[in-house]
Design a protein around this motif. Structure first.
Motif, PDB file in Angstrom:
ATOM      1  N   ASP A   7       0.829  -1.208   0.000  1.00 42.52           N
ATOM      2  CA  ASP A   7       0.000   0.000   0.000  1.00 42.52           C
ATOM      3  C   ASP A   7       0.864   1.260   0.000  1.00 42.52           C
ATOM      4  N   TYR A   8       1.912   1.242   0.825  1.00 43.78           N
ATOM      5  CA  TYR A   8       2.822   2.382   0.899  1.00 43.78           C
ATOM      6  C   TYR A   8       4.249   1.879   1.055  1.00 43.78           C
ATOM      7  N   THR A   9       5.186   2.677   0.569  1.00 49.86           N
ATOM      8  CA  THR A   9       6.598   2.432   0.812  1.00 49.86           C
ATOM      9  C   THR A   9       7.130   3.544   1.708  1.00 49.86           C
ATOM     10  N   PHE A  14       5.897   8.721  10.364  1.00 51.80           N
ATOM     11  CA  PHE A  14       5.258   7.586   9.689  1.00 51.80           C
ATOM     12  C   PHE A  14       6.294   6.707   9.005  1.00 51.80           C
ATOM     13  N   ASP A  15       7.260   7.325   8.334  1.00 50.75           N
ATOM     14  CA  ASP A  15       8.271   6.534   7.642  1.00 50.75           C
ATOM     15  C   ASP A  15       9.159   5.771   8.621  1.00 50.75           C
ATOM     16  N   ARG A  16       9.457   6.351   9.765  1.00 50.56           N
ATOM     17  CA  ARG A  16      10.234   5.623  10.785  1.00 50.56           C
ATOM     18  C   ARG A  16       9.443   4.417  11.281  1.00 50.56           C
ATOM     19  N   TRP A  17       8.149   4.623  11.492  1.00 51.07           N
ATOM     20  CA  TRP A  17       7.276   3.548  11.981  1.00 51.07           C
ATOM     21  C   TRP A  17       7.180   2.428  10.953  1.00 51.07           C
ATOM     22  N   LEU A  18       6.925   2.796   9.697  1.00 52.06           N
ATOM     23  CA  LEU A  18       6.764   1.781   8.656  1.00 52.06           C
ATOM     24  C   LEU A  18       8.079   1.060   8.387  1.00 52.06           C
ATOM     25  N   ALA A  19       9.176   1.799   8.278  1.00 53.96           N
ATOM     26  CA  ALA A  19      10.473   1.183   8.008  1.00 53.96           C
ATOM     27  C   ALA A  19      10.877   0.235   9.131  1.00 53.96           C
ATOM     28  N   PHE A  46       8.833  -2.933   8.791  1.00 54.11           N
ATOM     29  CA  PHE A  46       9.348  -3.730   7.670  1.00 54.11           C
ATOM     30  C   PHE A  46      10.592  -4.508   8.089  1.00 54.11           C
ATOM     31  N   GLY A  47      11.501  -3.841   8.804  1.00 55.61           N
ATOM     32  CA  GLY A  47      12.722  -4.508   9.235  1.00 55.61           C
ATOM     33  C   GLY A  47      12.448  -5.663  10.177  1.00 55.61           C
ATOM     34  N   GLY A  68      -3.208  -2.464   4.456  1.00 57.27           N
ATOM     35  CA  GLY A  68      -3.987  -1.871   5.541  1.00 57.27           C
ATOM     36  C   GLY A  68      -3.039  -1.462   6.650  1.00 57.27           C
ATOM     37  N   THR A  69      -3.192  -2.087   7.824  1.00 54.25           N
ATOM     38  CA  THR A  69      -2.239  -1.846   8.922  1.00 54.25           C
ATOM     39  C   THR A  69      -1.390  -3.079   9.199  1.00 54.25           C
TER      40      THR A  69
END
Length: 342
Positions: free
Chosen positions: A135-137, A282-287, A290-291, A311-312
């Protein structure tokens, strides 16, 4: 067990957060060691490495860029590329590889796994947000925030001088940054690669805006092109993956607008400013997520997969699916923004 990690392609806010999460969880939960390959696939080809442990990743969460460095090296550009990667993985006793990158980096990882049996797990990275399987990168939110802030600032100078300001943002094949930042920043026209623009219509929007005694802002993605024309190229050179270097559509568009409307027009090219600096929350949370999930995939032996946001939830998808096609802007979403053009 030792795991290799590399970051390929353009740098991106959040890369260090991924590296940190992989090393922290892999060390604490699974007892893994880590070796980082410097500058993407170049490091894997040449055996250029650095040791990664908890000390090495301490304090890097808010840092932009990547502590491993990056490049656009294509290992399939040399006849012995795969052999050299195999040899260097064996030399450094890395029994798995986590590749963090976009379409090209993950495409290489997919081939290495599918055709040569090298155990790879992928993490999607691109500020363009154009990978269809997620959904997002990470990096996209930061880029949009930077572009939106720039547009906000340009409104005041445009109105002070009553001139047109054309803002060129990144987006080779997909206009996600242009669409999100343009809509959030109140642009009067947004031009994206997915839909060729009518220059006469753009000029009409510009003149309509001046009638309201406000100066227009036009946001254009670098890959956008006019009807009957081609994308503007920086030069004819290609990178190692065969991509042309796009640049200049903003300047070209400003000259066309000025010539056709008689209104002064200036250009701001945000360029690499969009991918530099501190990642958003948001990018810190998503990255980070992912890790964490990427190293779980390694532990489970689920190779040939990429972690993705649905989604989430963080899910795993085949690398081949992740790189099969680009995610482009839906015409319906673009139509929504059209209400504000002119």
């Amino acid at each position: 067990m030792r795991v290799g990690v590399l970051t390929g392609g353009g740098d991106c806010p959040g890369l260090n957060a991924v590296i940190r999460a992989i090393v922290r969880k892999g060390t604490q939960n699974y007892g893994y060691d880590f070796v980082g390959f410097r500058e993407g696939w170049r490091g894997a080809l040449e055996g250029d490495t650095t040791h990664l442990d908890v000390r090495a990743v301490r304090g890097i969460l808010p840092r932009g860029g990547t502590i491993l460095g990056s490049s656009r090296t294509n290992p399939f550009g040399s006849a012995d590329g795969v052999r050299r990667i195999r040899d260097n993985l064996a030399k450094h006793e890395a029994r798995a590889l986590v590749a963090i990158g976009g379409e090209d980096t993950l495409g290489v990882a997919s081939r290495l796994h599918e055709e040569y049996g090298i155990p790879c797990v992928g993490v999607p990275k691109t500020i363009d947000n154009d990978l269809s399987a997620t959904d997002y990168t990470f990096g996209f939110d930061t880029a949009v925030n930077i572009a939106t802030e720039a547009i906000d600032r340009l409104h005041t100078t445009a109105e002070s001088h009553m001139r047109v300001l054309v803002v060129e943002v990144m987006g080779r094949h997909a206009g996600w940054i242009a669409l999100h930042a343009g809509l959030a920043g109140g642009a009067n026209a947004i031009l994206i690669p997915e839909q060729r623009f009518d220059l006469d219509q753009v000029c009409e929007w510009v003149e309509s805006r001046f009638k309201t005694r406000y100066a227009p802002i036009v946001v254009v993605a670098e890959g956008a092109s006019p009807k009957g024309g081609e994308a503007v190229l920086k030069d004819d050179s290609l990178d190692s993956f065969g991509h042309v270097r796009l640049s200049g559509v903003g300047e070209w568009l400003a000259k066309q607008i000025e010539r056709r409307t008689g209104k002064e027009a200036r250009t701001t090219v945000l360029g690499h400013i969009q991918r530099g600096g501190t990642p958003s929350a948001f990018d810190r949370w998503l990255a980070t997520r992912f890790g964490l999930h990427a190293i779980d995939a390694v532990y489970d032996g689920d190779f040939g997969t990429m972690v993705a946001l649905r989604g989430t939830d963080i899910v795993r998808v085949p690398l081949s699916e992740a790189t099969a096609k680009l995610k482009t802007v839906d015409p319906g979403l673009y139509a929504e923004a059209g209400v504000f053009f002119g």
